[in-house]
Scaffold this active site. Structure first.
Site, PDB file in Angstrom:
ATOM      1  N   THR A 144       0.858  -1.181   0.000  1.00 21.31           N
ATOM      2  CA  THR A 144       0.000   0.000   0.000  1.00 21.31           C
ATOM      3  C   THR A 144       0.891   1.226   0.000  1.00 21.31           C
ATOM      4  O   THR A 144       1.696   1.410   0.897  1.00 21.31           O
ATOM      5  CB  THR A 144      -0.894   0.034   1.251  1.00 21.31           C
ATOM      6  OG1 THR A 144      -0.060  -0.234   2.372  1.00 21.31           O
ATOM      7  CG2 THR A 144      -1.991  -0.983   1.177  1.00 21.31           C
ATOM      8  N   GLY A 145       0.746   2.033  -1.006  1.00 23.66           N
ATOM      9  CA  GLY A 145       1.484   3.295  -1.054  1.00 23.66           C
ATOM     10  C   GLY A 145       0.912   4.187   0.024  1.00 23.66           C
ATOM     11  O   GLY A 145      -0.288   4.352   0.116  1.00 23.66           O
ATOM     12  N   CYS A 146       1.767   4.721   0.844  1.00 25.07           N
ATOM     13  CA  CYS A 146       1.270   5.565   1.918  1.00 25.07           C
ATOM     14  C   CYS A 146       1.196   6.995   1.452  1.00 25.07           C
ATOM     15  O   CYS A 146       2.054   7.455   0.743  1.00 25.07           O
ATOM     16  CB  CYS A 146       2.228   5.475   3.085  1.00 25.07           C
ATOM     17  SG  CYS A 146       1.544   6.267   4.484  1.00 25.07           S
ATOM     18  N   ILE A 147       0.171   7.691   1.838  1.00 28.24           N
ATOM     19  CA  ILE A 147       0.045   9.076   1.401  1.00 28.24           C
ATOM     20  C   ILE A 147      -0.468   9.968   2.511  1.00 28.24           C
ATOM     21  O   ILE A 147      -1.109   9.478   3.414  1.00 28.24           O
ATOM     22  CB  ILE A 147      -0.822   9.162   0.140  1.00 28.24           C
ATOM     23  CG1 ILE A 147      -0.537  10.445  -0.618  1.00 28.24           C
ATOM     24  CG2 ILE A 147      -2.281   9.019   0.465  1.00 28.24           C
ATOM     25  CD1 ILE A 147      -0.812  10.378  -2.061  1.00 28.24           C
TER      26      ILE A 147
ATOM     27  N   PRO B  44       4.790   5.888   8.267  1.00 25.17           N
ATOM     28  CA  PRO B  44       3.749   5.609   7.277  1.00 25.17           C
ATOM     29  C   PRO B  44       2.571   6.570   7.389  1.00 25.17           C
ATOM     30  O   PRO B  44       1.427   6.171   7.559  1.00 25.17           O
ATOM     31  CB  PRO B  44       3.332   4.169   7.610  1.00 25.17           C
ATOM     32  CG  PRO B  44       3.603   4.036   9.073  1.00 25.17           C
ATOM     33  CD  PRO B  44       4.772   4.933   9.376  1.00 25.17           C
TER      34      PRO B  44
END
Lengths: 103, 429
Positions: free
Chosen positions: A100-103, B309
């Site tokens: 999961t790309g963290c944003i 994160p």
């Protein structure tokens, strides 16, 4: 949670088809998942899959950049092996969660 | 002689907190810490190489002439409290085994009992082949530096139209909503100039859509669609062809541009690499709850420099500051560290030159609709497009200079609150 048959084994998968139990993975199962994605696995593919699984079990976040720097494969070859969206495809075939790309 | 000896012994009994970096995170930590730590026993030293403090959320408005450089710059010296030593110098490296920091072109060595790393992130266009080629700052621009934002403003003043490509190189990058805000403001800017029909705006992104979290993505996709902005997802740029003015990704997909607005690779400070403290992008591996550098209990990391994160954004640094403060006080007293960071982030998102929306989220909870910061009265509406939220964004600049940097309280909670939030109907987690 759904189950899906690959190479004669019932595998627990999520709604996107990613393994929820990475320990259910083996090379035959990987081959069957890959065929669904339109790929025939070679030794080079398996080298990448092994690397991804090792990193996953070490608790590391996987990115295209980190795979490209791994020494196993460079980014161009990673795309050539798993065309389109390499990390999404390769993690699916490696039986580990989708990064999961963290944003 | 006796007095000198006494003075020396007092000085040597002093303990030291060193803060590396005086951006948003470092400055507000210096202010909070000076209030908390007695000046008789604790020195606080801040190191930064730049004397100017830029209000970085304002960079977004510069290309469109809404702000000028003068609107977003103030001297760093205005924001340090009394009793903090400020050193303007380039940091050479941290030697964690010896609890020391060395400076470039200086014999001075800074000893520390506790270190706070707040050196942020920088754009690294050199990571993408061709990005720093002939067209850099001529037809290829960034808006994450004041130089890039000002150059782009100048370019757009006389631009006749064509293909504007906004490309995100890779994750993570600072202020994840800024590229979206950029395309929304660009849409409004060209409409106002009466040339929107002459401009094709595309967002070319490595993400699978305009944003990552499902509920916010749905809302923002609608805005993108209404404004007739093309989205090319799952795109990982490999190089820029400066001759034929196109970008090429690893899958071989080419996208032509007349003007390229790039969000380059983000990296932590090179000093982190020299110190052997970073990951492959020079971000410091950091415990996501305690905010200590992994393996170094007397080093805390705050803001964009950490590999947490959550978003790289000023709001995250602001919410993390209380946790760092509490945990540092616990560590000084030899107690277990009580405070846990929840990854809280909060961003205004401008959706045009008149309207805005707002998102509030943390490690576990995605952005949800509702009211903020107070239930029932708001006054801001989460994930809703309106004029009040736009004013909130503009008013925030005042809050930033006058409340946030000096370490004063803001009327919001540090931990994300579910009060006022709701999941949309029919939403399945």
């Amino acid at each position: 949670m759904a189950q899906k048959e690959f190479a004669g084994q019932m595998i627990e998968v999520n709604e996107e088809g990613y393994f929820t139990k990475p320990e259910q993975w083996n090379q035959e199962v990987a081959g069957a998942v890959a065929r669904e994605e339109g790929l025939e696995l070679t030794e080079k593919h398996f080298a990448v899959l092994d690397y991804l699984r090792k990193r996953h079990f070490a608790g590391e976040a996987l990115t295209i950049r980190s795979v490209g720097k791994s020494g196993v494969v460079d980014v161009k070859d990673f795309y050539a092996l798993f065309p389109g969206a390499p990390l999404k495809k390769a993690t699916k075939i490696a039986g580990i969660p989708k990064p999961t790309g963290c944003i | 002689m006796f007095i000198l000896y006494l003075k020396h012994s007092i000085i040597s009994n002093m303990k030291n907190v060193v803060i590396l970096g005086a951006g948003t995170a470092g400055t507000l930590m210096a202010n909070k810490l000076r209030k908390k730590l007695p000046a008789k026993t604790w020195n606080i030293t801040v190191v930064d190489q730049e004397r100017a403090h830029y209000y970085q959320p304002g960079f977004l408005f510069v290309p469109f002439g809404i702000y000028s450089e003068q609107d977003v710059i103030k001297p760093k010296d205005n924001f340090f409290p009394k009793g903090v030593n400020v050193i303007y110098a380039k940091i050479d490296r941290i030697i964690p085994e010896e609890n020391k920091v060395t400076l470039e072109n200086s014999e001075k060595i800074l000893d520390y009992d506790f270190l706070i790393i707040a050196t942020g992130t920088r754009i690294a266009p050199e990571e993408t082949q061709g990005l720093l080629g002939d067209l850099w700052r001529k037809e290829i621009f960034d808006f994450y530096t004041i130089e890039g934002a000002v150059a782009l403003a100048k370019y757009l003043e006389t631009w006749k139209g064509g293909k504007m490509v906004v490309n995100i190189t890779e994750l993570p990058y600072k202020c994840p909503v800024a590229p979206l805000e950029f395309i929304f403001l660009a849409d409004a800017y060209f409409k106002k100039k009466g040339m929107r029909d002459k401009v094709e705006i595309s967002l070319v992104t490595p993400l699978p859509g305009v944003f990552t979290k499902p509920i916010a993505t749905k809302m923002l996709s609608k805005v993108v669609e209404e404004k007739n902005i093309k989205v090319i997802p799952d795109y990982n740029i490999s190089e820029v062809d400066n001759v034929n003015k196109k970008i090429i990704d690893y899958a071989g997909t080419e996208v032509e541009f007349d003007v390229l607005v790039t969000i380059p690779t983000n990296k932590g400070d090179d000093m982190i690499e020299r110190s052997g403290l970073g990951d492959d992008l020079n971000f410091v591996p950091t415990d996501k709850f305690s905010l200590q550098a992994v393996g170094h209990p007397n080093i805390f990391v705050i803001g964009d420099a950490a590999n947490l994160p959550t978003s790289k954004a000023g709001s995250v640094a602001h919410f993390a500051a209380e946790v760092v403060l509490e945990n540092l006080m616990c560590a000084i007293e030899g107690k277990p560290l009580d405070a846990k960071f929840d990854g809280h982030a909060n961003c205004y998102i401008v959706t045009s030159d008149k309207t805005g929306t707002l998102i509030d989220f943390n490690y576990d909870t995605e952005p949800l609709p509702g009211l903020y910061p107070y239930p029932v009265v708001g006054p801001f509406k989460l994930l809703t497009d309106n004029r009040m939220n736009y004013f909130g964004k503009l008013f925030f600049k005042w809050m930033y200079w006058n409340l946030l940097l000096p370490g004063r309280s803001l009327p919001v909670t540090d931990h994300m609150s579910m009060k006022g939030k709701r999941y949309p109907k029919h939403h399945v987690n």
